[in-house]
Enzyme design. Structure first.
Site, PDB file in Angstrom:
ATOM      1  N   HIS A   1      48.569  14.077  53.036  1.00 26.88           N
ATOM      2  CA  HIS A   1      50.094  14.060  53.637  1.00 26.88           C
ATOM      3  C   HIS A   1      51.037  15.044  53.742  1.00 26.88           C
ATOM      4  O   HIS A   1      52.062  15.563  54.595  1.00 26.88           O
ATOM      5  CB  HIS A   1      50.755  12.999  53.233  1.00 26.88           C
ATOM      6  CG  HIS A   1      51.926  12.361  54.091  1.00 26.88           C
ATOM      7  ND1 HIS A   1      52.455  11.581  55.347  1.00 26.88           N
ATOM      8  CD2 HIS A   1      53.182  12.945  53.495  1.00 26.88           C
ATOM      9  CE1 HIS A   1      53.880  11.276  55.209  1.00 26.88           C
ATOM     10  NE2 HIS A   1      54.609  12.320  54.449  1.00 26.88           N
ATOM     11  N   GLU A   2      51.111  15.561  52.428  1.00 26.79           N
ATOM     12  CA  GLU A   2      51.793  15.688  51.497  1.00 26.79           C
ATOM     13  C   GLU A   2      51.306  17.560  51.721  1.00 26.79           C
ATOM     14  O   GLU A   2      52.387  18.662  52.452  1.00 26.79           O
ATOM     15  CB  GLU A   2      52.034  15.945  49.919  1.00 26.79           C
ATOM     16  CG  GLU A   2      52.616  15.017  49.794  1.00 26.79           C
ATOM     17  CD  GLU A   2      54.149  14.765  50.834  1.00 26.79           C
ATOM     18  OE1 GLU A   2      54.600  15.508  50.610  1.00 26.79           O
ATOM     19  OE2 GLU A   2      54.686  12.880  51.013  1.00 26.79           O
TER      20      GLU A   2
ATOM     21  N   HIS B   1      53.028  19.036  54.996  1.00 32.45           N
ATOM     22  CA  HIS B   1      54.121  19.378  54.586  1.00 32.45           C
ATOM     23  C   HIS B   1      54.415  20.866  54.668  1.00 32.45           C
ATOM     24  O   HIS B   1      55.094  21.534  54.282  1.00 32.45           O
ATOM     25  CB  HIS B   1      55.442  19.100  53.731  1.00 32.45           C
ATOM     26  CG  HIS B   1      55.910  17.090  54.796  1.00 32.45           C
ATOM     27  ND1 HIS B   1      56.270  17.222  55.747  1.00 32.45           N
ATOM     28  CD2 HIS B   1      55.494  16.342  53.992  1.00 32.45           C
ATOM     29  CE1 HIS B   1      55.835  15.715  56.188  1.00 32.45           C
ATOM     30  NE2 HIS B   1      55.561  15.129  54.454  1.00 32.45           N
TER      31      HIS B   1
END
Length: 377
Positions: free
Chosen positions: A25-26, A29
């Site tokens: 998920h990170e 980003h």
């Protein structure tokens, strides 16, 4: 006999599920930010004091926090929780400020924020696509093969040979569609549209309730219409078709999540069904004990839920930031810093309250409150 994987397996499975999903998920980003030239100052798996870490040649600190319940990427320019420009940001030299998150156009900031949840959905799509390619797709038609005596289907007048075309206003293509619709709606009355001898008929049935207990002693309340299919039909899936099936199944799971959330909001399902980190650890350990296929499928489910939750329009979550970006796009100017700050605080309070609720639910599911009541009594 009730089987328990043991606390060590629970902890191992929890780390194996949540750790990689938070990292990916990170990473979504991070990669989107890097694509647009934003400097990442920190990439953390977990919160709180750093346990271990390393700084790469770009100046990004990759680290582990002692509380493994999430993670974050801190971009240059993110100098406050609400991601608002500050005096410190304005004081940066122009060359450094150009590499900060806040210096980027609105559409780029929106892509960077959305990249995390999108990555979670992509992980799930790939996993489900892999299952479809490996095991095929169940396309058993929604034709009634058998009707259970005295069931909701029998009382409503369903007959063998009926093709179910819609339930509750939603179209039905396969028997799996029938099963997933009824399982979430025990005790509810539903309108069923069927094709019988070339004619359309509309029936009303009350979905029955059934409590199932798995080998770990967990009880589940599910809906049961009381119909069975004819011969199962399993279709082989090609490599090019598999991602489309994975995408469709991911959308179905999101729909089921929305249905379940709607039932909790409207009171048709109790709040006690909401689970938190302890429940995730329990389910992860049990699925790991059941084998790699069950465990990997659970990873897909949690990845979808992680992406879905992060897209909710709650300040402090990715969806909250995207909501403010949408408002900024309409107004053609950013939301005032004071409004952002108070919204962030409200969102943080809401998230903390939810975490407290689900933790209390988890402890109740593990029998902690009953044990305490027994000690006091």
């Amino acid at each position: 006999m009730i089987q328990s994987p043991g606390i060590l397996l629970y902890l191992l499975a929890f780390v194996l599920v949540l750790g990689p999903l938070v990292f990916l998920h990170e990473l979504g980003h991070y990669l989107a930010g890097r694509w647009f030239g934003v400097k990442a100052e920190e990439f953390s798996i977990g919160f709180g004091r750093e346990v271990a870490g390393i700084t790469d040649r770009r100046g990004t600190r990759w680290k582990f926090g002692w509380l493994p319940l999430g993670g974050y990427v801190r971009f240059a320019g993110d100098m406050n929780p609400a991601s608002q420009p500050s005096a410190e940001w304005l004081a940066l030299p122009a060359q450094e400020r150009a590499k900060t998150f806040q210096a980027k156009p609105l559409w780029q900031r929106a892509i960077i924020v959305a990249a995390g949840p999108i990555t979670n959905f992509m992980v799930a799509i790939l996993i489900l696509a892999g299952f479809a390619f490996a095991y095929g797709q169940n396309v058993t038609p929604a034709v009634v093969g058998v009707v259970e005596a005295k069931s909701g289907a029998a009382v409503a007048g369903l007959q063998p040979g009926d093709r179910i075309t819609a339930m509750g206003g939603r179209s039905v293509d396969t028997f799996f569609d029938v099963a997933k619709y009824t399982q979430l709606r025990p005790g509810e009355q539903v309108r069923i549209e069927v094709e019988r001898n070339g004619e359309q008929h509309a029936l009303t049935a009350r979905i029955g309730e059934r409590v199932e207990t798995d080998r770990f002693g967990n009880s589940y309340r599910t809906g049961r219409l009381g119909v069975g299919p004819g011969a199962a039909v399993l279709k082989p899936v090609g490599l090019l078709e598999a991602p489309l099936i994975g995408l469709r199944q991911t959308a179905d799971i999101v729909q089921m999540t929305l249905d379940g959330l709607g039932q909790i909001i409207t009171g048709r399902r109790p709040l006690s069904e909401l689970g938190g980190p302890l429940k995730i650890a329990q389910v992860s350990g049990e699925r790991l004990a059941m084998g790699p296929v069950e465990f990997v499928f659970l990873i897909a489910l949690i990845s979808i839920n992680l992406g879905f939750i992060n897209l909710l329009p709650v300040p402090v979550l990715d969806g909250g930031h995207l909501l403010f970006y949408a408002v900024e796009a309409v107004r053609r100017r950013p939301v005032e810093p004071q409004v952002m700050e108070w919204a962030f605080r409200g969102g943080l309070i809401a998230i903390l309250a939810l975490m407290l609720l689900v933790t209390l639910n988890d402890l109740g599911a593990f029998g902690v409150w009953r044990s305490l009541a027994g000690l006091i009594g």
